[in-house]
Design a protein around this motif. Structure first.
Motif, PDB file in Angstrom:
ATOM      1  N   MET A   1       0.845  -1.182   0.000  1.00  0.00           N
ATOM      2  CA  MET A   1       0.000   0.000   0.000  1.00  0.00           C
ATOM      3  C   MET A   1       0.888   1.242   0.000  1.00  0.00           C
ATOM      4  O   MET A   1       1.731   1.421   0.857  1.00  0.00           O
ATOM      5  N   SER A   2       0.716   2.093  -0.979  1.00  0.00           N
ATOM      6  CA  SER A   2       1.522   3.311  -1.038  1.00  0.00           C
ATOM      7  C   SER A   2       0.713   4.490  -0.516  1.00  0.00           C
ATOM      8  O   SER A   2      -0.507   4.520  -0.627  1.00  0.00           O
ATOM      9  N   THR A   3       1.428   5.439   0.050  1.00  0.00           N
ATOM     10  CA  THR A   3       0.776   6.643   0.532  1.00  0.00           C
ATOM     11  C   THR A   3       1.238   7.818  -0.311  1.00  0.00           C
ATOM     12  O   THR A   3       2.394   7.897  -0.709  1.00  0.00           O
ATOM     13  N   SER A   4       0.324   8.689  -0.565  1.00  0.00           N
ATOM     14  CA  SER A   4       0.637   9.871  -1.350  1.00  0.00           C
ATOM     15  C   SER A   4       1.309  10.904  -0.459  1.00  0.00           C
ATOM     16  O   SER A   4       0.946  11.067   0.705  1.00  0.00           O
ATOM     17  N   ARG A   5       2.287  11.588  -1.016  1.00  0.00           N
ATOM     18  CA  ARG A   5       2.994  12.639  -0.294  1.00  0.00           C
ATOM     19  C   ARG A   5       2.675  13.968  -0.960  1.00  0.00           C
ATOM     20  O   ARG A   5       2.664  14.070  -2.179  1.00  0.00           O
ATOM     21  N   THR A   6       2.473  14.985  -0.138  1.00  0.00           N
ATOM     22  CA  THR A   6       2.310  16.337  -0.663  1.00  0.00           C
ATOM     23  C   THR A   6       3.677  16.997  -0.661  1.00  0.00           C
ATOM     24  O   THR A   6       4.345  17.064   0.368  1.00  0.00           O
ATOM     25  N   ILE A   7       4.077  17.483  -1.830  1.00  0.00           N
ATOM     26  CA  ILE A   7       5.366  18.145  -1.990  1.00  0.00           C
ATOM     27  C   ILE A   7       5.101  19.613  -2.293  1.00  0.00           C
ATOM     28  O   ILE A   7       4.343  19.936  -3.206  1.00  0.00           O
ATOM     29  N   ARG A   8       5.717  20.484  -1.525  1.00  0.00           N
ATOM     30  CA  ARG A   8       5.598  21.920  -1.740  1.00  0.00           C
ATOM     31  C   ARG A   8       6.934  22.468  -2.221  1.00  0.00           C
ATOM     32  O   ARG A   8       7.973  22.172  -1.637  1.00  0.00           O
ATOM     33  N   VAL A   9       6.877  23.259  -3.287  1.00  0.00           N
ATOM     34  CA  VAL A   9       8.088  23.865  -3.836  1.00  0.00           C
ATOM     35  C   VAL A   9       7.892  25.375  -3.870  1.00  0.00           C
ATOM     36  O   VAL A   9       6.906  25.868  -4.424  1.00  0.00           O
ATOM     37  N   ALA A  67       6.070   8.322  -4.579  1.00  0.00           N
ATOM     38  CA  ALA A  67       7.376   7.815  -4.180  1.00  0.00           C
ATOM     39  C   ALA A  67       8.365   8.964  -3.991  1.00  0.00           C
ATOM     40  O   ALA A  67       8.309   9.971  -4.703  1.00  0.00           O
ATOM     41  N   GLU A  68       9.269   8.782  -3.070  1.00  0.00           N
ATOM     42  CA  GLU A  68      10.272   9.802  -2.770  1.00  0.00           C
ATOM     43  C   GLU A  68      11.145  10.119  -3.988  1.00  0.00           C
ATOM     44  O   GLU A  68      11.555  11.259  -4.190  1.00  0.00           O
ATOM     45  N   ARG A  69      11.395   9.125  -4.825  1.00  0.00           N
ATOM     46  CA  ARG A  69      12.256   9.337  -5.996  1.00  0.00           C
ATOM     47  C   ARG A  69      11.656  10.324  -7.001  1.00  0.00           C
ATOM     48  O   ARG A  69      12.354  10.818  -7.876  1.00  0.00           O
ATOM     49  N   GLU A  70      10.353  10.631  -6.871  1.00  0.00           N
ATOM     50  CA  GLU A  70       9.686  11.578  -7.767  1.00  0.00           C
ATOM     51  C   GLU A  70       9.893  13.037  -7.349  1.00  0.00           C
ATOM     52  O   GLU A  70       9.620  13.949  -8.131  1.00  0.00           O
ATOM     53  N   ILE A  71      10.376  13.267  -6.164  1.00  0.00           N
ATOM     54  CA  ILE A  71      10.486  14.630  -5.623  1.00  0.00           C
ATOM     55  C   ILE A  71      11.395  15.535  -6.460  1.00  0.00           C
ATOM     56  O   ILE A  71      11.013  16.669  -6.749  1.00  0.00           O
ATOM     57  N   PRO A  72      12.577  15.087  -6.890  1.00  0.00           N
ATOM     58  CA  PRO A  72      13.404  15.982  -7.729  1.00  0.00           C
ATOM     59  C   PRO A  72      12.692  16.433  -9.007  1.00  0.00           C
ATOM     60  O   PRO A  72      12.867  17.564  -9.454  1.00  0.00           O
ATOM     61  N   LYS A  73      11.868  15.562  -9.589  1.00  0.00           N
ATOM     62  CA  LYS A  73      11.131  15.935 -10.795  1.00  0.00           C
ATOM     63  C   LYS A  73      10.083  17.004 -10.491  1.00  0.00           C
ATOM     64  O   LYS A  73       9.823  17.874 -11.325  1.00  0.00           O
ATOM     65  N   THR A 100      12.305  22.803  -1.615  1.00  0.00           N
ATOM     66  CA  THR A 100      11.302  21.747  -1.705  1.00  0.00           C
ATOM     67  C   THR A 100      11.089  21.128  -0.334  1.00  0.00           C
ATOM     68  O   THR A 100      12.057  20.834   0.374  1.00  0.00           O
ATOM     69  N   VAL A 101       9.818  20.932   0.023  1.00  0.00           N
ATOM     70  CA  VAL A 101       9.478  20.352   1.323  1.00  0.00           C
ATOM     71  C   VAL A 101       8.505  19.198   1.116  1.00  0.00           C
ATOM     72  O   VAL A 101       7.470  19.359   0.471  1.00  0.00           O
ATOM     73  N   ASP A 102       8.856  18.049   1.668  1.00  0.00           N
ATOM     74  CA  ASP A 102       7.960  16.888   1.701  1.00  0.00           C
ATOM     75  C   ASP A 102       7.148  17.039   2.984  1.00  0.00           C
ATOM     76  O   ASP A 102       7.677  16.902   4.089  1.00  0.00           O
ATOM     77  N   MET A 103       5.864  17.328   2.839  1.00  0.00           N
ATOM     78  CA  MET A 103       5.035  17.616   4.008  1.00  0.00           C
ATOM     79  C   MET A 103       4.886  16.415   4.945  1.00  0.00           C
ATOM     80  O   MET A 103       4.607  16.592   6.126  1.00  0.00           O
ATOM     81  N   SER A 104       5.129  15.201   4.437  1.00  0.00           N
ATOM     82  CA  SER A 104       5.062  14.025   5.314  1.00  0.00           C
ATOM     83  C   SER A 104       6.236  13.980   6.284  1.00  0.00           C
ATOM     84  O   SER A 104       6.209  13.249   7.271  1.00  0.00           O
ATOM     85  N   GLU A 105       7.273  14.769   6.012  1.00  0.00           N
ATOM     86  CA  GLU A 105       8.458  14.810   6.868  1.00  0.00           C
ATOM     87  C   GLU A 105       8.393  15.914   7.927  1.00  0.00           C
ATOM     88  O   GLU A 105       9.277  16.007   8.766  1.00  0.00           O
ATOM     89  N   ILE A 106       7.370  16.736   7.882  1.00  0.00           N
ATOM     90  CA  ILE A 106       7.236  17.840   8.832  1.00  0.00           C
ATOM     91  C   ILE A 106       6.655  17.296  10.128  1.00  0.00           C
ATOM     92  O   ILE A 106       5.566  16.709  10.127  1.00  0.00           O
ATOM     93  N   PRO A 107       7.354  17.471  11.234  1.00  0.00           N
ATOM     94  CA  PRO A 107       6.821  16.967  12.501  1.00  0.00           C
ATOM     95  C   PRO A 107       5.597  17.776  12.927  1.00  0.00           C
ATOM     96  O   PRO A 107       5.522  18.985  12.697  1.00  0.00           O
ATOM     97  N   LEU A 108       4.649  17.072  13.512  1.00  0.00           N
ATOM     98  CA  LEU A 108       3.477  17.747  14.029  1.00  0.00           C
ATOM     99  C   LEU A 108       3.831  18.482  15.313  1.00  0.00           C
ATOM    100  O   LEU A 108       4.610  17.989  16.122  1.00  0.00           O
ATOM    101  N   GLY A 109       3.245  19.638  15.498  1.00  0.00           N
ATOM    102  CA  GLY A 109       3.422  20.373  16.747  1.00  0.00           C
ATOM    103  C   GLY A 109       2.638  19.709  17.857  1.00  0.00           C
ATOM    104  O   GLY A 109       1.923  18.722  17.648  1.00  0.00           O
TER     105      GLY A 109
END
Length: 117
Positions: A1-9, A67-73, A100-109
């Motif tokens: 099962m893959s999870t979608s990541r939100t990427i902000r640039v 996938a994380e490998r898609e982030i540079p693109k 570029t920020v992967d929002m899944s990597e941002i720690p929750l407050g």
């Protein structure tokens, strides 16, 4: 099962060699682009600038990836979209940089970690 990541640039740059007419046009449209409190991250990009104060602009893009490998693109596409927007309108620009920020990597407050009954 893959999870979608939100990427902000966030793509930043400087206007360059604008004509007086271009400068006036951008300043006249500035009300739509100067409100930093209304900033959005969108697939098409959200532009902000305050040309009357300084010659810089900022585009904010968001995309979903599986996938994380898609982030540079995603970063490359965001920079290309920002450059295309400027070029299509005949605006000179320079010094394009991006963050570029992967929002899944941002720690929750603390509030985000609280469990609700």
């Amino acid at each position: 099962m893959s999870t979608s990541r939100t990427i902000r640039v966030t793509v930043r740059g400087s206007f360059d060699n604008l004509s007086d007419a271009q400068r006036s046009e951008l300043i006249a449209a500035g009300d739509r682009h100067a409100d930093i409190l209304a900033v959005e991250y969108t697939e098409d990009g959200h532009l902000t600038y305050d040309l009357a104060a300084r010659p810089f602009f900022c585009f904010r893009f968001a995309e979903q990836v599986d996938a994380e490998r898609e982030i540079p693109k995603v970063t490359q596409r965001a920079e290309a979209k920002a450059a295309a927007w400027m070029t299509e309108r005949g605006y000179g620009f320079k010094r394009i940089t991006s963050q570029t920020v992967d929002m899944s990597e941002i720690p929750l407050g603390k509030r985000g970690r609280q469990r609700r009954p």
